[in-house]
Every structure is written in structure tokens, then in C-alpha cells.
Scaffold this active site. Sequence first.
Site, PDB file in Angstrom:
ATOM      1  N   MET A 299     -16.022 -22.081 -20.037  1.00 32.83           N
ATOM      2  CA  MET A 299     -14.660 -21.790 -19.568  1.00 32.83           C
ATOM      3  C   MET A 299     -14.699 -21.151 -18.169  1.00 32.83           C
ATOM      4  SD  MET A 299     -12.394 -20.888 -22.864  1.00 32.83           S
ATOM      5  CE  MET A 299     -12.864 -19.187 -23.050  1.00 32.83           C
TER       6      MET A 299
ATOM      7  N   HIS B 114     -21.658 -16.516 -15.455  1.00 35.59           N
ATOM      8  CA  HIS B 114     -22.612 -15.415 -15.322  1.00 35.59           C
ATOM      9  C   HIS B 114     -23.988 -15.934 -15.734  1.00 35.59           C
ATOM     10  CE1 HIS B 114     -22.144 -15.273 -19.653  1.00 35.59           C
ATOM     11  NE2 HIS B 114     -20.850 -15.041 -19.522  1.00 35.59           N
TER      12      HIS B 114
ATOM     13  N   HIS C  30     -24.329 -18.192 -18.885  1.00 38.72           N
ATOM     14  CA  HIS C  30     -24.043 -19.613 -18.664  1.00 38.72           C
ATOM     15  C   HIS C  30     -25.192 -20.285 -17.907  1.00 38.72           C
ATOM     16  CE1 HIS C  30     -19.779 -17.896 -18.620  1.00 38.72           C
ATOM     17  NE2 HIS C  30     -19.722 -18.768 -19.606  1.00 38.72           N
TER      18      HIS C  30
ATOM     19  N   GLN D 142      -7.587 -22.977 -27.845  1.00 38.27           N
ATOM     20  CA  GLN D 142      -8.398 -21.998 -28.575  1.00 38.27           C
ATOM     21  C   GLN D 142      -7.925 -20.559 -28.363  1.00 38.27           C
ATOM     22  OE1 GLN D 142     -12.062 -23.318 -26.432  1.00 38.27           O
ATOM     23  NE2 GLN D 142     -12.606 -21.152 -26.481  1.00 38.27           N
TER      24      GLN D 142
ATOM     25  N   GLY E 183     -24.483 -21.077 -26.488  1.00 34.94           N
ATOM     26  CA  GLY E 183     -25.145 -19.789 -26.558  1.00 34.94           C
ATOM     27  C   GLY E 183     -25.106 -19.184 -27.959  1.00 34.94           C
TER      28      GLY E 183
HETATM   29  P1  AMP Z   1     -17.639 -19.452 -22.475  1.00 36.91           P
HETATM   30  O1  AMP Z   1     -17.476 -19.766 -21.024  1.00 36.91           O
HETATM   31  O2  AMP Z   1     -17.465 -18.007 -22.798  1.00 36.91           O
HETATM   32  O3  AMP Z   1     -16.842 -20.377 -23.362  1.00 36.91           O
HETATM   33  O4  AMP Z   1     -19.164 -19.744 -22.811  1.00 36.91           O
HETATM   34  C1  AMP Z   1     -19.742 -21.003 -22.551  1.00 36.91           C
HETATM   35  C2  AMP Z   1     -21.094 -21.064 -23.221  1.00 36.91           C
HETATM   36  O5  AMP Z   1     -21.925 -20.019 -22.725  1.00 36.91           O
HETATM   37  C3  AMP Z   1     -21.005 -20.863 -24.734  1.00 36.91           C
HETATM   38  O6  AMP Z   1     -21.895 -21.750 -25.385  1.00 36.91           O
HETATM   39  C4  AMP Z   1     -21.430 -19.429 -24.915  1.00 36.91           C
HETATM   40  O7  AMP Z   1     -22.007 -19.166 -26.162  1.00 36.91           O
HETATM   41  C5  AMP Z   1     -22.463 -19.297 -23.801  1.00 36.91           C
HETATM   42  N1  AMP Z   1     -22.637 -17.884 -23.442  1.00 36.91           N
HETATM   43  C6  AMP Z   1     -21.666 -16.980 -23.168  1.00 36.91           C
HETATM   44  N2  AMP Z   1     -22.204 -15.764 -22.925  1.00 36.91           N
HETATM   45  C7  AMP Z   1     -23.545 -15.894 -23.063  1.00 36.91           C
HETATM   46  C8  AMP Z   1     -24.649 -15.002 -22.944  1.00 36.91           C
HETATM   47  N3  AMP Z   1     -24.480 -13.714 -22.651  1.00 36.91           N
HETATM   48  N4  AMP Z   1     -25.891 -15.495 -23.162  1.00 36.91           N
HETATM   49  C9  AMP Z   1     -26.078 -16.803 -23.463  1.00 36.91           C
HETATM   50  N5  AMP Z   1     -25.075 -17.695 -23.581  1.00 36.91           N
HETATM   51  C10 AMP Z   1     -23.822 -17.257 -23.389  1.00 36.91           C
END
Ligand code: AMP
Length: 284
Positions: free
Chosen positions: A33, A37, A40, A64, A150
Site C-alpha cells: 500500500m 520502508h 517492504h 480493506q 511479510g
Molecule cells: P502494506 O503496505 O502494509 O500492505 O504491506 C505490504 C507488505 O509488506 C505486506 O506483505 C506486509 O506484511 C509486508 N510488511 C509490512 N511491514 C513489514 C515489516 N516490518 N517487515 C516485513 N514485511 C513487512
Amino acid sequence: MNDITLLRTVEQVRKLVDRWRTAGMRIGLVPTMGALHQGHLSLVSIAIGEADRVIVSIFVNPAQFGSGEDLSSYPSTFDEDLMKLDEAGAHCLFFPSVDEIYPFGFSTSVHVSGLTENLCGKYRPGHFDGVATVCAILFGIVRPDIAFFGEKDAQQLAVIRRMVDDLNLGVLVHAGETIREPDGLAMSSRNSYLNPEERKQSAAISRSFSRAAELVAEGERNAGRICGAVREVIGNAPLATIQYLELVDPDTLKHVEKLKAPALLAIAVYFGHTRLIDNIVLKP
Ligand code: AMP
């Protein structure tokens, strides 16, 4: 800039990915999304190791978010994201509009039952339907060989794995470990909401996990006592309010009373208005 390709439409992605596939390349997808960081970027780096071509999607998926959640204020750092992905060596960024993903007349929803009923599912009704649906759409657009998620979002990972198995989507799901700040806080786009005091206190989550792991190493197997110790550590952070804390089976996400096999300790904690989730696998 290296040579990352920025695409906004399904048709463009299809064309590019078809070319890659015809050339016999293995395609990796990292759905995000945005507000990227190191968490990602660690997935991008794993993806580059496992696939010949890596496509990252940035899509803040309205489906979501519940009403009253942070859809309208979700952090957006597009220019930095594009630069980071380029530097990381991703080949393509897919950055679609909401209409591109949910065109007029869109009527489908994917519901994974069972796994979505407790933990976050209990407090965010419909959230995982939104997640499963958008991932199914992205898988349909990109048709990746491997998709990267993640472990930080353990329930999401379990839901996606189940959906991919149940619907025979033919995508390999690869999990990446949780990347943390130096004080142990799991990296999250939502950490930017924390004020300095909340940010300082949020390290209590990983401290509480260390305490839980320590107790297990000393022989503790009782979920109630492990969770009690976690609550005690987090209780020392006055700005923290625990929403849920539970020891569950990592695959079924069913409650575990006694630690006999590796189990997932999952937590959601509010610091002010910011809701943080984290988890650790405890091994007896
Ligand atoms: P998001 O942008 O929050 O939807 O996350 C995108 C992907 O990055 C998802 O598969 C998350 O599980 C993964 N993710 C988010 N934070 C972390 C983290 N601290 N360590 C590893 N993967 C992460």
C-alpha cells in the site's frame, strides 16, 4: 534512476508481463500500500533473488478499510517510493487508480472463512475480504509465479495461503521475516502516526515478546501465564491499550492453551489513535 517502469493500467501490465513470460522469465509480485520502508524493501530484495522480474504494486485498497479507519489519511510518499524501488532494483511499479482495480459494475468478493474470524478479523469486519479480493485481482492481472508477503501480517499471510490453495491460483506464496527498528518496533507505514512519546513507548511490544520468549525458554508452556507476562510488560507503557493478545496455531489461527508446538503470539495495541499489530512465533 535505474530503469524501473511505472505502469498505471491493467492493459500495460498485461503487455509487459506477457513479454516477460514469453521470454521464459519467472515473475515475482510484491503487493503493497506504499509509504515504503525497509520491511517492504526486504520483500523486494527477496523477490529479486527468487524471480527474474519483480513487479511491485502500490494500491491503497479502499475495500480493506472499515468506516472510521484511516483510508483518507493513509500515508502517501509516492516520489520517494518510486525512487526506493528503483534503487532496490524492482523492474516495474504498478500504481493503479481505484477505478482500474474496481471498474464500474465490479461485484465480486473473496471470503476466506475460519481464518478470518479471530485476531484482527474480529475487530476489522470485512477487512480480510478486502485483502483477499484485491490479492486475487492482482494475481489475475499479473499472474505471478511467486508473490511475497511479510510475516508481520501473519493473519493476512495465512488467509492468502488458504485462498491460493483453495482456488488453485498456482502462485507460490513466499513469506519474508519482520523487519524491525533498532529498538525492536516492527516497521510499519502507520508508525509515522505515532507522536514522539507514543513512538518511545511502542518499543514495549517487542520487549514484551522478548519476555515471552524468555519464559518459554525457562519452560513455561501455559498460554495464560505467557500472555499475563506480556500484559505486564506492556502495562508499563501508560499510552498502550491492548486490543487483543492471543496465542494461536500459526496455520489454523485457533487458540492454543498449552504450548506443545510452535505457536504464534499475536497482538494488536493502540498507542493513542494508532493501532499497531505484531507477532512472534514461540517455540517450546
Ligand atoms: P502494506 O503496505 O502494509 O500492505 O504491506 C505490504 C507488505 O509488506 C505486506 O506483505 C506486509 O506484511 C509486508 N510488511 C509490512 N511491514 C513489514 C515489516 N516490518 N517487515 C516485513 N514485511 C513487512
